[in-house]
Design a protein around this motif. Structure first.
Motif, short mmCIF file in Angstrom:
data_model
loop_
_atom_site.label_atom_id
_atom_site.label_comp_id
_atom_site.label_asym_id
_atom_site.label_seq_id
_atom_site.Cartn_x
_atom_site.Cartn_y
_atom_site.Cartn_z
N ARG A 189 27.39 4.21 72.68
CA ARG A 189 26.80 5.48 72.00
C ARG A 189 27.83 6.63 72.23
N PHE A 190 28.61 6.43 73.06
CA PHE A 190 29.37 7.68 73.48
C PHE A 190 30.68 7.50 73.67
N ARG A 191 31.55 8.51 73.06
CA ARG A 191 33.12 8.39 73.03
C ARG A 191 33.60 9.79 73.56
N LEU A 192 34.67 9.58 74.42
CA LEU A 192 35.14 10.65 74.95
C LEU A 192 36.64 10.48 74.77
N SER A 193 37.31 11.73 74.18
CA SER A 193 38.87 11.55 73.80
C SER A 193 39.60 12.83 74.10
N PRO A 194 40.38 12.88 75.10
CA PRO A 194 41.37 13.85 75.40
C PRO A 194 42.42 13.84 74.19
N LEU A 195 42.78 15.02 73.58
CA LEU A 195 43.41 15.17 72.75
C LEU A 195 44.82 16.41 72.85
N VAL A 196 45.66 16.29 72.31
CA VAL A 196 46.65 17.40 72.33
C VAL A 196 46.87 17.55 70.59
N ALA A 197 47.49 18.71 70.29
CA ALA A 197 47.47 19.11 68.88
C ALA A 197 48.49 20.18 68.88
N ARG A 231 31.77 12.49 71.53
CA ARG A 231 30.92 12.28 70.41
C ARG A 231 29.88 11.41 70.84
N TYR A 232 28.44 11.64 70.45
CA TYR A 232 27.52 10.92 70.87
C TYR A 232 26.51 10.45 69.86
N LEU A 233 26.24 9.32 69.83
CA LEU A 233 25.50 8.75 68.67
C LEU A 233 23.85 8.96 69.29
N ALA A 234 23.31 10.03 68.61
CA ALA A 234 21.88 10.41 69.12
C ALA A 234 21.04 9.53 68.47
N HIS A 235 21.34 8.88 67.16
CA HIS A 235 20.47 7.96 66.59
C HIS A 235 21.42 7.09 65.85
N ARG A 236 21.06 5.84 65.28
CA ARG A 236 21.61 5.15 64.41
C ARG A 236 22.38 5.59 63.16
N ASN A 237 21.83 6.80 62.56
CA ASN A 237 22.70 7.41 61.55
C ASN A 237 22.61 8.84 61.77
N PHE A 238 22.87 9.40 63.16
CA PHE A 238 23.17 10.89 63.24
C PHE A 238 24.00 10.87 64.57
N LEU A 239 25.04 11.64 64.38
CA LEU A 239 26.19 11.84 65.52
C LEU A 239 26.22 13.33 65.81
N ARG A 334 30.29 1.73 68.53
CA ARG A 334 29.44 1.57 67.60
C ARG A 334 30.06 2.57 66.47
N PHE A 335 31.28 3.46 66.89
CA PHE A 335 31.65 4.42 66.21
C PHE A 335 32.79 3.71 65.07
N GLY A 336 33.49 2.52 65.42
CA GLY A 336 34.39 2.07 64.58
C GLY A 336 35.72 2.96 64.29
N ARG A 337 36.27 2.83 63.17
CA ARG A 337 37.32 3.48 62.72
C ARG A 337 36.63 4.98 62.32
N SER A 338 36.86 5.88 63.20
CA SER A 338 36.62 7.20 63.14
C SER A 338 37.21 7.99 62.03
N LYS A 339 36.25 8.68 61.05
CA LYS A 339 37.13 9.57 60.01
C LYS A 339 37.45 10.97 60.41
N THR A 340 38.83 11.29 60.33
CA THR A 340 39.01 12.51 60.68
C THR A 340 38.38 13.63 59.91
N ASN A 341 37.75 14.68 60.62
CA ASN A 341 36.73 15.77 60.12
C ASN A 341 38.08 16.76 59.47
N TRP A 342 38.37 16.47 58.21
CA TRP A 342 39.09 17.43 57.90
C TRP A 342 38.51 18.83 57.47
#
Length: 369
Positions: A189-197, A231-239, A334-342
């Motif tokens: 239910r939780f994903r933590l991702s360091p990033l550089v851009a 990213r935190y999955l607060a509910h099965r269909n709410f993130l 449960r996040f699977g292939r995450s969608k880039t938030n364009w």
């Protein structure tokens, strides 16, 4: 440059909408396929669509005069509203897309007299519109992800001074953005991702004043980011998600602006060190339809503040529909292939373009007052 990019954009859009040898790759159990088969079962579309409305408010101080007699501050504030939209498709296990952004912007000059507040003024300086075409790409691996886009933005502004309309300004910007993130913690239910851009912006701008020769200017800046995404999955269909990090805006110019020659003693400000914070949510309405919304804060030196809001509807690709509703695609996550938030990414980039524009205006080509 604009016509060349428009042509390439049209060609890529044609490829994305065609059924050529670049067959779509669903990589989803509902299609019964994977990247190795490179085909989809009947009725399973590999397209994804998104559309977003946004607003952006930006302000910062650009110059200060303090010679023991006068204590003055010059600044800018801008307000923008607009929309962006795009289409994506899985091609050979790499997701490619195209998008478009439109925005209306007004820019006001601010004048503050610390010794005599009755002289404080806010004056309209620019009114205009922006258009941007961009091409997106993303590639996700088990624990990390690469994404980015290349775009071209062109702007048209009416300029004003104390007496009214003073001319027009035309700006064209080439934008290149890239991001790399690692899923350091990937729980159910939780994903933590360091990033550089990094974002590169190259801008050409023409100032065409009434009764004066045309002035031309070119500027290049680099925007570097380091952040942590949660990213935190607060509910099965709410993130819920958030990003917190540091931004360095390099390439700012130290130019002797017009009003510096008048006052003789002036400090020129151009913010470089910026704190960034994003917070947002994703509500999975159906397997493929999702609602996203978010708030972006940018704050830094010289009273730099940028506030942005966006709301978007997303029609997901089949390879993404398990993200929230059906899960269990990437290890225990449960996040699977995450969608880039364009929507978030493009809104943030538009804020960067606004910062760069105000930095360019803060030169002898177009003094605040």
């Amino acid at each position: 440059m604009k016509k060349l990019f428009q042509t390439l954009f049209a060609l890529l859009l044609t490829v994305l909408l065609s059924n050529t040898a670049l067959a779509a790759c669903c990589d989803d159990e509902s299609c019964g396929t994977s990247c190795s088969t490179n085909s989809c079962s009947r009725g399973c579309s590999a397209y994804g669509l998104w559309g977003s409305g946004f607003g952006n408010d930006l302000s910062f101080d650009v110059a200060e005069v303090d010679d023991g007699v006068d204590h003055l501050m010059f600044g800018y504030k801008s307000a923008s509203k607009g929309f962006s939209m795009g289409i994506e498709r899985d091609l050979k296990c790499v997701t490619v897309g195209v998008g478009y952004l439109y925005a209306d912007t007004v820019i006001d000059s601010t004048f503050t007299d610390f010794n005599d507040p009755s002289r404080n003024e806010t004056l309209r300086s620019y009114e205009g519109r922006s258009n941007m075409l961009f091409v997106t790409a993303e590639k996700e691996f088990r624990r990390w992800k690469l994404s980015g886009f290349v775009g071209y933005d062109w702007d048209y502004f009416n300029m004003f001074d104390f007496l009214g309309p003073s001319g027009i300004a035309r700006m064209g910007s080439f934008v290149l953005n890239g991001e790399a993130k690692v899923h350091a913690i990937d729980k159910s239910r939780f994903r933590l991702s360091p990033l550089v851009a990094m974002t590169l912006i190259n801008t050409d701008i023409d100032f065409d004043y009434i009764g004066l020769p045309k002035l031309q200017y070119q500027d290049s800046v680099t925007v570097c980011d380091a952040a942590v995404e949660m990213r935190y999955l607060a509910h099965r269909n709410f993130l819920l998600y958030s990003r917190t990090g540091y931004r360095y805006f390099t390439g700012a110019q130290d130019i002797d602006v017009a009003f510096a020659k008048i006052f003789g003693n002036v400090s020129i400000y151009q913010p470089q060190n910026i704190f960034r914070f994003d917070v947002g949510m994703e509500w999975q309405i159906t397997q493929r339809l999702a609602l996203e919304g978010g708030y972006l804060l940018r704050a830094g030196e010289y009273n730099y503040e940028s506030h942005s809001f966006y709301a978007s509807l997303v029609w997901k690709r089949p390879s993404q529909i398990n993200n929230l509703l059906r899960g269990q695609r990437s290890g225990s996550s449960r996040f699977g292939r995450s969608k880039t938030n364009w929507s978030d990414r493009v809104t943030d980039t538009f804020s960067n373009l606004g910062t760069n524009l105000l930095n360019i205006i803060n030169t002898g080509l177009a003094a605040p007052i």
